[in-house]
Design a protein around this motif. Structure first.
Motif, short mmCIF file in Angstrom:
data_model
loop_
_atom_site.label_atom_id
_atom_site.label_comp_id
_atom_site.label_asym_id
_atom_site.label_seq_id
_atom_site.Cartn_x
_atom_site.Cartn_y
_atom_site.Cartn_z
N LEU A 200 0.73 -1.02 -0.08
CA LEU A 200 0.00 -0.01 -0.01
C LEU A 200 0.97 1.15 -0.08
CD1 LEU A 200 -2.83 -0.74 2.55
CD2 LEU A 200 -2.97 -0.18 0.09
N LEU A 201 1.87 1.24 0.74
CA LEU A 201 2.82 2.53 0.67
C LEU A 201 3.32 2.77 -0.76
CD1 LEU A 201 4.93 2.16 4.05
CD2 LEU A 201 2.99 3.51 3.40
N ALA A 202 3.84 1.70 -1.45
CA ALA A 202 4.26 1.81 -2.52
C ALA A 202 3.15 2.02 -3.76
CB ALA A 202 5.25 0.39 -3.06
N ASP A 203 1.95 1.60 -3.51
CA ASP A 203 0.99 1.81 -4.44
C ASP A 203 -0.32 2.01 -3.84
OD1 ASP A 203 -1.07 1.80 -6.49
OD2 ASP A 203 -0.59 -0.56 -6.93
N PRO A 204 -0.76 3.17 -3.45
CA PRO A 204 -1.81 3.46 -2.54
C PRO A 204 -3.14 3.23 -3.11
CG PRO A 204 -0.10 5.32 -2.28
CD PRO A 204 0.16 4.38 -3.59
N ALA A 205 -3.17 3.23 -4.25
CA ALA A 205 -4.48 2.95 -5.00
C ALA A 205 -4.62 1.56 -5.34
CB ALA A 205 -4.33 3.69 -6.42
N LEU A 206 -3.76 0.73 -5.12
CA LEU A 206 -3.83 -0.69 -5.39
C LEU A 206 -4.54 -1.05 -6.93
CD1 LEU A 206 -5.15 -2.25 -2.13
CD2 LEU A 206 -2.87 -2.44 -3.08
N LEU B 63 4.53 0.06 19.14
CA LEU B 63 3.83 0.67 18.04
C LEU B 63 4.76 1.35 16.89
CD1 LEU B 63 0.66 2.06 19.65
CD2 LEU B 63 1.00 -0.23 18.38
N THR B 64 6.20 1.30 17.12
CA THR B 64 7.24 1.98 16.50
C THR B 64 7.19 1.41 14.76
OG1 THR B 64 8.67 1.83 18.34
CG2 THR B 64 9.58 2.42 16.07
N GLU B 65 6.99 0.54 14.47
CA GLU B 65 6.71 0.07 13.14
C GLU B 65 5.56 0.58 12.52
OE1 GLU B 65 7.66 -3.51 9.96
OE2 GLU B 65 7.57 -3.94 12.14
N ALA B 66 4.44 0.53 13.46
CA ALA B 66 2.85 0.88 12.94
C ALA B 66 3.15 2.44 12.78
CB ALA B 66 1.94 0.46 13.85
N ALA B 67 3.59 3.09 13.75
CA ALA B 67 3.90 4.51 13.76
C ALA B 67 4.45 5.22 12.58
CB ALA B 67 4.46 5.04 14.91
N LEU B 68 5.62 4.55 12.08
CA LEU B 68 6.34 5.04 10.88
C LEU B 68 5.50 4.72 9.47
CD1 LEU B 68 8.81 5.93 9.55
CD2 LEU B 68 9.65 3.84 9.55
N LEU B 69 4.68 3.55 9.34
CA LEU B 69 3.76 3.31 8.21
C LEU B 69 2.87 4.31 8.31
CD1 LEU B 69 2.60 -0.05 7.09
CD2 LEU B 69 0.93 1.68 7.77
N LEU B 70 2.12 4.66 9.42
CA LEU B 70 1.12 5.78 9.41
C LEU B 70 1.58 7.07 9.00
CD1 LEU B 70 -1.04 4.38 12.43
CD2 LEU B 70 -1.82 4.40 10.11
N ASP C 207 8.93 17.14 13.87
CA ASP C 207 8.05 17.37 14.85
C ASP C 207 6.67 17.22 14.74
OD1 ASP C 207 10.69 18.04 16.16
OD2 ASP C 207 10.85 19.96 15.73
N ASP C 208 6.42 17.26 13.57
CA ASP C 208 4.78 17.22 13.40
C ASP C 208 4.40 15.79 13.35
OD1 ASP C 208 4.64 20.10 13.66
OD2 ASP C 208 5.01 20.22 11.46
N GLY C 209 5.16 14.76 13.27
CA GLY C 209 4.62 13.45 13.13
C GLY C 209 4.91 13.09 11.64
N ARG C 210 5.45 13.87 10.78
CA ARG C 210 5.17 13.52 9.41
C ARG C 210 6.54 12.91 9.00
NH1 ARG C 210 0.15 14.44 7.42
NH2 ARG C 210 -0.83 15.98 8.56
N ALA C 211 6.47 11.94 8.17
CA ALA C 211 7.72 10.98 7.50
C ALA C 211 8.74 11.87 7.01
CB ALA C 211 7.11 9.77 6.80
N THR C 212 9.81 11.89 7.43
CA THR C 212 11.12 12.48 6.58
C THR C 212 11.49 11.47 5.52
OG1 THR C 212 12.73 11.37 8.10
CG2 THR C 212 11.74 13.67 8.66
N ASP C 213 12.33 12.13 4.70
CA ASP C 213 13.04 11.08 3.57
C ASP C 213 13.64 10.00 4.19
OD1 ASP C 213 12.04 12.68 1.89
OD2 ASP C 213 13.89 13.90 1.33
#
Length: 849
Positions: free
Chosen positions: A117-123, A379-386, A423-429
């Motif tokens: 899903l991360l690679a292809d969100p539209a499936l 929840l570390t892996e789940a938090a990164l995915l989200l 700091d806003d919880g958004r994923a970085t590169d």
């Protein structure tokens, strides 16, 4: 070219769920989502995917919580379809894939679909998704429901089916449905084969501080052997144990007990071929099997031939200790709903028997349902995915349960330490790069950074070891790695396969075996907050302080190390925990050079000033997190000293200062004015004074910071800085220090405590000094009457009143009757209104006339 439809009549022949296929078809005509609830073994996993494939031109994705279940489901459906595995029905799991472009149905683990899903969100190219075994409440399954809900808002042609043997159908229907309406529920019940329940409790305890006891494992093996003999040659026996270690221990005991049985093991660490061999069943001429398994076979697998279940009534589940910042698997009593699922394995093909290795009271005391993994696991892996999905913390997703705030906060802290989120919880590169590696983000960081430092092969070896479930003897990860390298067999094959898979994600092409001196560095790259230094060493082991601040014990060879990189630490008691409440279960020695390399962001070098024993002292400390590497006394700066005093006052309260009688009295007077008049009179409660600390205590803070002892401070002048101008000129009139009584004495007013709003100002004075005083005096501009404590000549209380006129007219007569004989030298006139007030005896008063 359009492929031929699946023959549902042939595939569903003999399956109970075939009767409900029409109901599901009708539900999907009016909704693009549905919930299917049917008992295990009815055929829903077999029939629903091909039915969906016949409805859509896209591929049907089916998720299973475990790899062995995914492979088994794909093989069974391909066999029933009469097509080669991979051609029309295939599977994709970690480390194994059999599927062609022509496949209409693909069975995957939930984790595979999440990363897809991360690679292809539209499936793109997917027409339907089936999420199976929802009742297990695996974290990845819960996340899929939430993420696919968002996908369906963009794609109204994507069907979503949630399936389970036992579930809270209404809650799942609400999550799978739309904002306006829940998904339709298709439920089917079928008559169950009879189940005989037997109880075989052990005389010895099941658990102690080290886990499952040896005596209980002996008992389970004996019960399994006896039950298998009673069942006869045509029945197989399934034994449920909490984890892979217990599976191996029980199987070893069964093999040693003799008998004409084929002893098999079934758990997630076995090679795929060994797992699949168990699921395929046996020939009629083969000896009966005793299959020892984990919860892997609880609901998502059908093991042919089983008519007897032996249940330890123990399970392994993740548990997070927020206070110590650790998580891991713990052994707990199996929930009653899970025990029912286990027992159901015995009645899929006919009447069966379950033997539970507990008594009925213990079984009844077990929790009704297992806790959802989302509530207990890291929840570390789940938090990164989200975060990569764009919904930090799952905000806005329709999840079955919200992510726990404390666990989510801890995971966010870890991810910020890795540079994976902002700091806003958004994923970085950086975070998106780590998310592409199929491993926990911490292990992904160790794999990527470790590959360039120690070589890709060693980094992958260590990460494969840490990500697996292999038991690490004496907590020594480096020794465990040496053992795995030298082995041949199941453990080695599974570890080697995972190592090769992980090495593809490293930049290093190095594939040679290296020494194990750098194992600690790889572990520290993954868990820098778990770098640990020994603080005590005793006969029973050592205590280490982790950079996170947690203390943990360890026994064995690693107890002699000064520094450790800790991979696994868990709550525990007993000798091994060394009184810390935690035990190190996996670690490797690390030197200080590697410590600085792995945990540079945790290293600090600063002056720490503190207020202790009434003085400010300062030391320069070099730390790695909570670990003090060096500490030397230094001269404190004015600012550091003031900050130290401020912290001490804010944490310990104003009681750490020395309050003189004058300062205390002034504070009481100001408190009364603030209560009665409000502004501009200051709030002198602890909260109020702390809020204005610099305003009234600034010079004293500077004096303390310069080394003055707290005992020398005079807080009365400090408090007077709070007096408001020009109202301060009225202070002594509104809250006078003393009150003049009719005898001419000026008596101190005892003001009420600053934190007691109900108390009154008190004047304690001898009764004779107030003769004739009719009007009770009032202070604070006439708002507050004074409470009189009228005293005997010896200073003992005779009466308490704030109404002097009533006292003279009433109670005084009784006081006079009782006291004039006791104190004959003092005046006790019959008429107090006419008597002259005095502070002397009758004789002294006469001599002065």
């Amino acid at each position: 070219m359009k492929t031929a439809p699946f023959d549902l009549a042939r595939i569903g022949d003999g399956l109970a769920f075939a009767a409900a296929v029409g109901d599901l078809d009708a539900a999907l005509d009016r909704s693009d989502g549905a919930v299917v609830s049917a008992p295990p073994g009815t055929g829903k996993t077999t029939l629903v995917p091909p039915m969906l494939a016949n409805r859509t031109s896209g591929r049907v994705i089916v998720t299973q919580p475990r790899r062995v279940a995914a492979r088994a489901a794909a093989r069974r459906l391909a066999d029933l379809d009469g097509s080669p595995l991979g051609e029309r029905v295939g599977f994709t799991v970690r480390g194994d894939r059999q599927i062609r472009d022509t496949a209409r149905i693909e069975v995957v683990t939930a984790g595979i679909l999440l990363r897809r899903l991360l690679a292809d969100p539209a499936l793109d190219g997917v027409g339907a998704v089936v999420i199976d075994e929802v009742h297990e409440r695996a974290l990845e399954t819960d996340l899929l429901i939430g993420l696919l809900g968002e996908v369906r808002e963009l794609r109204d042609d994507l069907a979503l089916i949630a399936m389970s043997a036992t579930l809270d159908a209404d809650a799942v229907a609400a999550a799978v449905g739309t904002t306006d309406s829940p998904a339709p529920i298709v439920a089917q019940t079928v008559p169950q084969h009879p189940l005989t329940e037997r109880w075989a409790p052990s005389a010895a305890p099941r658990l102690d501080e080290r886990g499952v006891t040896r005596s209980f494992l002996d008992h389970v093996a004996q019960v399994a052997t006896s039950a298998a003999r009673d069942a006869g040659a045509s029945a197989d026996t399934l034994v449920f144990a909490p984890g892979a270690r217990e599976v191996a221990e029980i199987a070893r005991r069964l093999r040693g007990a003799g008998g004409d049985f084929d002893i098999r093991e079934l758990h997630g660490q076995l090679p795929a071929a060994d797992q699949d061999a168990v699921i395929r069943g046996r020939e009629a001429t083969d000896p009966p099997r005793i299959i020892v398994t984990t919860s892997l076979a609880e609901s998502s697998l059908t093991v042919p031939g089983v008519r007897v279940v032996v249940d330890t009534c123990l399970s392994r589940q993740p548990q997070r200790d927020a206070a110590r910042g650790m998580s891991g698997l713990v052994t707990v009593p199996t929930s009653r709903s899970s025990a029912v699922q286990r027992a159901g394995r015995a009645t899929r093909e006919g009447p069966g028997t379950v033997v539970r290795c507990v008594d009925e009271r213990t079984y009844a005391a077990a929790p009704a349902r297992p806790a959802p993994e989302i509530a207990t696991t890291d929840l570390t892996e789940a938090a990164l995915l989200l975060a990569c999905w764009g919904t930090p913390g799952g905000t806005g997703l329709r999840l079955l349960d919200p992510l726990p705030a404390d666990s989510l906060a801890g995971s966010a802290s870890v991810l910020r330490g890795l540079g994976a989120i902002d700091d806003d919880g958004r994923a970085t590169d950086e975070g998106r790069q780590l998310a592409r590696i199929p491993a926990d983000p911490r292990l992904a960081r160790a794999l990527r950074d470790g590959g360039s430092l120690v070589g890709g092969r060693l980094a992958a070896e260590v990460v494969a070891l840490l990500g697996g479930q292999a038991r690490i003897a004496d907590a020594d990860a480096a020794a465990a790695l040496v053992t795995l390298r030298g082995r041949r067999g199941g453990d080695h094959r599974a570890w080697e396969q995972e190592t090769r898979r992980l090495q593809r994600f490293t930049a290093s092409e190095d594939s040679a075996h290296r020494g194990t001196d750098d194992v600690g560095l790889v572990i520290a790259l993954a868990f820098p907050e778990r770098i640990a230094r020994r603080v005590t060493r005793g006969a029973d082991g050592a205590t280490f302080l982790l950079a996170s601040g947690t203390r943990a014990g360890i026994t064995g060879p690693l107890a002699d190390a000064e520094w450790l990189a800790v991979a696994d630490v868990a709550r525990a008691s007993g000798r091994a925990a060394a009184g810390t409440g935690a035990i190190i279960r996996s670690a490797a020695v690390i030197d200080e050079r590697h410590v600085e390399q792995a945990a540079s962001h945790l290293i600090t070098d600063r002056v720490e000033a503190e207020f202790a024993d009434g003085r400010v002292v300062a030391r320069r400390e070099r730390r790695i997190g909570a670990i003090v590497r060096s500490s030397v006394p230094v001269r404190v700066s004015a600012q550091d000293g003031q900050n130290a005093v401020r912290r001490a006052v804010e944490s310990g309260g104003l009681g750490i200062l020395t309050w003189s009688d004058a300062a205390d009295d002034l504070r009481r007077r100001l408190a009364l004015l603030h209560r009665q008049l409000g502004d501009p009179w200051p709030d002198v409660s602890d909260r109020g004074l702390l809020a204005a600390l610099d305003t009234w205590l600034g010079p004293e803070l500077a004096a303390l910071a310069g080394g003055a002892p707290v005992a020398r401070l005079d807080l009365a002048p400090a408090l007077r800085r709070l007096l408001p101008w020009p109202a301060a000129s009225e202070f002594d009139a509104l809250a006078q220090e003393r009150l003049e009584v009719p005898s001419g004495s000026r008596v101190r007013i005892a003001y009420p405590p600053f934190d007691d709003p109900d108390a009154r100002p008190v004047v304690a004075v001898k009764l004779q000094e107030c003769f004739g005083w009719a009007q009770t005096p009032r202070i604070v501009g006439g708002r507050v009457p004074v409470l009189f404590h009228l005293l005997s000549p010896a200073g003992r209380p005779l009466a308490v009143t704030d109404d002097l006129a009533s006292f003279w007219s009433g109670a005084y007569a009784q006081v006079r009757a009782e006291m004039r004989g006791r104190y004959p030298k003092h005046p006790w006139p019959e008429d107090p209104w006419a008597a002259a007030p005095t502070r002397h005896t009758k004789k002294r008063d006469a001599s002065t006339r």
